[in-house]
Design a protein around this motif. Sequence first.
Motif, PDB file in Angstrom:
ATOM      1  N   VAL A  15     -16.774 -74.587 -42.691  1.00 23.28           N
ATOM      2  CA  VAL A  15     -15.982 -73.369 -42.874  1.00 23.28           C
ATOM      3  C   VAL A  15     -15.129 -73.112 -41.630  1.00 23.28           C
ATOM      4  O   VAL A  15     -13.972 -72.685 -41.738  1.00 23.28           O
ATOM      5  N   ALA A  16     -15.674 -73.387 -40.455  1.00 20.67           N
ATOM      6  CA  ALA A  16     -14.915 -73.219 -39.212  1.00 20.67           C
ATOM      7  C   ALA A  16     -13.697 -74.144 -39.190  1.00 20.67           C
ATOM      8  O   ALA A  16     -12.589 -73.722 -38.815  1.00 20.67           O
ATOM      9  N   VAL A  17     -13.889 -75.389 -39.605  1.00 24.19           N
ATOM     10  CA  VAL A  17     -12.772 -76.339 -39.671  1.00 24.19           C
ATOM     11  C   VAL A  17     -11.726 -75.849 -40.664  1.00 24.19           C
ATOM     12  O   VAL A  17     -10.522 -75.871 -40.389  1.00 24.19           O
ATOM     13  N   GLU A  18     -12.180 -75.393 -41.823  1.00 25.83           N
ATOM     14  CA  GLU A  18     -11.268 -74.885 -42.851  1.00 25.83           C
ATOM     15  C   GLU A  18     -10.484 -73.680 -42.331  1.00 25.83           C
ATOM     16  O   GLU A  18      -9.272 -73.576 -42.528  1.00 25.83           O
ATOM     17  N   TYR A  19     -11.169 -72.759 -41.670  1.00 23.49           N
ATOM     18  CA  TYR A  19     -10.521 -71.563 -41.118  1.00 23.49           C
ATOM     19  C   TYR A  19      -9.422 -71.966 -40.125  1.00 23.49           C
ATOM     20  O   TYR A  19      -8.293 -71.489 -40.199  1.00 23.49           O
ATOM     21  N   CYS A  20      -9.772 -72.852 -39.194  1.00 26.02           N
ATOM     22  CA  CYS A  20      -8.800 -73.255 -38.166  1.00 26.02           C
ATOM     23  C   CYS A  20      -7.612 -73.995 -38.777  1.00 26.02           C
ATOM     24  O   CYS A  20      -6.458 -73.695 -38.446  1.00 26.02           O
ATOM     25  N   ALA A  21      -7.888 -74.933 -39.670  1.00 23.06           N
ATOM     26  CA  ALA A  21      -6.803 -75.691 -40.291  1.00 23.06           C
ATOM     27  C   ALA A  21      -5.902 -74.761 -41.101  1.00 23.06           C
ATOM     28  O   ALA A  21      -4.670 -74.888 -41.075  1.00 23.06           O
ATOM     29  N   TRP A  22      -6.509 -73.830 -41.788  1.00 17.40           N
ATOM     30  CA  TRP A  22      -5.742 -72.909 -42.610  1.00 17.40           C
ATOM     31  C   TRP A  22      -4.859 -72.004 -41.751  1.00 17.40           C
ATOM     32  O   TRP A  22      -3.689 -71.773 -42.070  1.00 17.40           O
ATOM     33  N   LEU A  23      -5.394 -71.499 -40.635  1.00 16.32           N
ATOM     34  CA  LEU A  23      -4.579 -70.640 -39.762  1.00 16.32           C
ATOM     35  C   LEU A  23      -3.460 -71.428 -39.086  1.00 16.32           C
ATOM     36  O   LEU A  23      -2.377 -70.889 -38.857  1.00 16.32           O
ATOM     37  N   GLU A  24      -3.705 -72.691 -38.788  1.00 14.27           N
ATOM     38  CA  GLU A  24      -2.657 -73.511 -38.178  1.00 14.27           C
ATOM     39  C   GLU A  24      -1.497 -73.742 -39.137  1.00 14.27           C
ATOM     40  O   GLU A  24      -0.376 -73.997 -38.705  1.00 14.27           O
ATOM     41  N   ALA A  25      -1.756 -73.637 -40.438  1.00 15.99           N
ATOM     42  CA  ALA A  25      -0.723 -73.856 -41.455  1.00 15.99           C
ATOM     43  C   ALA A  25      -0.271 -72.550 -42.110  1.00 15.99           C
ATOM     44  O   ALA A  25       0.350 -72.579 -43.167  1.00 15.99           O
ATOM     45  N   VAL A  26      -0.547 -71.412 -41.484  1.00 17.17           N
ATOM     46  CA  VAL A  26      -0.291 -70.117 -42.117  1.00 17.17           C
ATOM     47  C   VAL A  26       1.191 -69.880 -42.416  1.00 17.17           C
ATOM     48  O   VAL A  26       1.531 -69.189 -43.369  1.00 17.17           O
ATOM     49  N   ARG A  27       2.081 -70.484 -41.669  1.00 13.47           N
ATOM     50  CA  ARG A  27       3.528 -70.279 -41.892  1.00 13.47           C
ATOM     51  C   ARG A  27       3.977 -70.834 -43.244  1.00 13.47           C
ATOM     52  O   ARG A  27       5.046 -70.490 -43.728  1.00 13.47           O
ATOM     53  N   LYS A  28       3.157 -71.667 -43.849  1.00 11.19           N
ATOM     54  CA  LYS A  28       3.505 -72.251 -45.146  1.00 11.19           C
ATOM     55  C   LYS A  28       3.136 -71.329 -46.309  1.00 11.19           C
ATOM     56  O   LYS A  28       3.410 -71.655 -47.457  1.00 11.19           O
ATOM     57  N   ASN A  29       2.503 -70.208 -46.027  1.00  9.49           N
ATOM     58  CA  ASN A  29       2.012 -69.311 -47.076  1.00  9.49           C
ATOM     59  C   ASN A  29       2.833 -68.047 -47.197  1.00  9.49           C
ATOM     60  O   ASN A  29       3.442 -67.589 -46.241  1.00  9.49           O
ATOM     61  N   GLU A  30       2.795 -67.496 -48.384  1.00 12.01           N
ATOM     62  CA  GLU A  30       3.344 -66.173 -48.628  1.00 12.01           C
ATOM     63  C   GLU A  30       2.271 -65.148 -48.261  1.00 12.01           C
ATOM     64  O   GLU A  30       1.081 -65.476 -48.208  1.00 12.01           O
ATOM     65  N   LYS A  31       2.671 -63.923 -48.062  1.00 16.02           N
ATOM     66  CA  LYS A  31       1.746 -62.876 -47.640  1.00 16.02           C
ATOM     67  C   LYS A  31       0.608 -62.674 -48.636  1.00 16.02           C
ATOM     68  O   LYS A  31      -0.548 -62.544 -48.234  1.00 16.02           O
ATOM     69  N   ASP A  32       0.908 -62.654 -49.929  1.00 18.45           N
ATOM     70  CA  ASP A  32      -0.149 -62.427 -50.915  1.00 18.45           C
ATOM     71  C   ASP A  32      -1.156 -63.571 -50.947  1.00 18.45           C
ATOM     72  O   ASP A  32      -2.357 -63.349 -51.115  1.00 18.45           O
ATOM     73  N   VAL A  33      -0.695 -64.811 -50.762  1.00 21.04           N
ATOM     74  CA  VAL A  33      -1.597 -65.966 -50.698  1.00 21.04           C
ATOM     75  C   VAL A  33      -2.458 -65.867 -49.442  1.00 21.04           C
ATOM     76  O   VAL A  33      -3.668 -66.117 -49.485  1.00 21.04           O
ATOM     77  N   PHE A  34      -1.839 -65.502 -48.341  1.00 17.67           N
ATOM     78  CA  PHE A  34      -2.576 -65.322 -47.093  1.00 17.67           C
ATOM     79  C   PHE A  34      -3.690 -64.290 -47.265  1.00 17.67           C
ATOM     80  O   PHE A  34      -4.834 -64.525 -46.893  1.00 17.67           O
ATOM     81  N   LEU A  35      -3.352 -63.141 -47.833  1.00 16.34           N
ATOM     82  CA  LEU A  35      -4.345 -62.080 -48.018  1.00 16.34           C
ATOM     83  C   LEU A  35      -5.478 -62.525 -48.938  1.00 16.34           C
ATOM     84  O   LEU A  35      -6.647 -62.227 -48.677  1.00 16.34           O
ATOM     85  N   GLU A  36      -5.145 -63.246 -49.970  1.00 21.23           N
ATOM     86  CA  GLU A  36      -6.163 -63.751 -50.902  1.00 21.23           C
ATOM     87  C   GLU A  36      -7.133 -64.695 -50.177  1.00 21.23           C
ATOM     88  O   GLU A  36      -8.355 -64.583 -50.317  1.00 21.23           O
ATOM     89  N   GLN A  37      -6.591 -65.610 -49.393  1.00 24.11           N
ATOM     90  CA  GLN A  37      -7.423 -66.602 -48.721  1.00 24.11           C
ATOM     91  C   GLN A  37      -8.230 -66.024 -47.552  1.00 24.11           C
ATOM     92  O   GLN A  37      -9.407 -66.310 -47.408  1.00 24.11           O
ATOM     93  N   ILE A  38      -7.588 -65.216 -46.734  1.00 21.82           N
ATOM     94  CA  ILE A  38      -8.274 -64.708 -45.543  1.00 21.82           C
ATOM     95  C   ILE A  38      -9.387 -63.736 -45.921  1.00 21.82           C
ATOM     96  O   ILE A  38     -10.423 -63.686 -45.253  1.00 21.82           O
ATOM     97  N   THR A  39      -9.212 -62.998 -47.006  1.00 23.53           N
ATOM     98  CA  THR A  39     -10.265 -62.070 -47.421  1.00 23.53           C
ATOM     99  C   THR A  39     -11.421 -62.802 -48.103  1.00 23.53           C
ATOM    100  O   THR A  39     -12.454 -62.197 -48.383  1.00 23.53           O
ATOM    101  N   ARG A  40     -11.255 -64.064 -48.353  1.00 23.24           N
ATOM    102  CA  ARG A  40     -12.360 -64.898 -48.850  1.00 23.24           C
ATOM    103  C   ARG A  40     -13.063 -65.643 -47.719  1.00 23.24           C
ATOM    104  O   ARG A  40     -14.279 -65.745 -47.702  1.00 23.24           O
TER     105      ARG A  40
END
Length: 169
Positions: A15-40
Amino acid sequence: MELIYSSYTIDFAKVAVEYCAWLEAVRKNEKDVFLEQITRILPLLYLKATVIPEIEETFDSSLPQGITESAYENVRMAVADLLGEDDLFLETFHPDMMYSDTPIAVTISECLADIYQDLGNFISVFKNGQRETMIDSLSLCLDDFKNYWGQKSLNALRALHRIKYQIKD
C-alpha cells in the motif's frame, strides 16, 4: 514467520508503494479521480499500519533518505495545483492550537507530501532486502506513523471527505 516478512508488513509495504507511485503521477488525474482514490488509499494505509505488531528488535542503522526535497516539493505542488483553493483547511489538532486565539490553517498537499516522504524513505530502504535495515526502516516508519503522519492522514482525510462530498459549513 519473521515480522518483516509477515503478511502484515508486506501488505503495508504494498500500500505504501501504491500511495507513493500514485502521488508521483497525480498530475495525470482529474480532481474527482484524485478525490476518489485518495479517500480510499488513506484509510487503507492507516489500517495497514495499525495491524503490524510491535517491533521488538532494532539495529540503529544509519538509514538513507530516499525522497529528495525536490521529489517532496513536486508531489506537494502537484496536489496543491490540483486542489486549488480546496487545498487549505482549518486544523484543530495542531500543537500550536492550544496557544492560539485564531484557527490554524494547513494544506492537504503538505499533509499528503509529508506522508509520501516518510513512506518513500521506508520503501527505499525496505526494498534493499537487508534484514537489519528493513527492520529499522519499518520501526522508524511506524514510530513516525504513531507520532506524526497517522494524525496527518486522518486530518487530511477529514478535509478530503468534505471536498469530495461537497459538505458546506
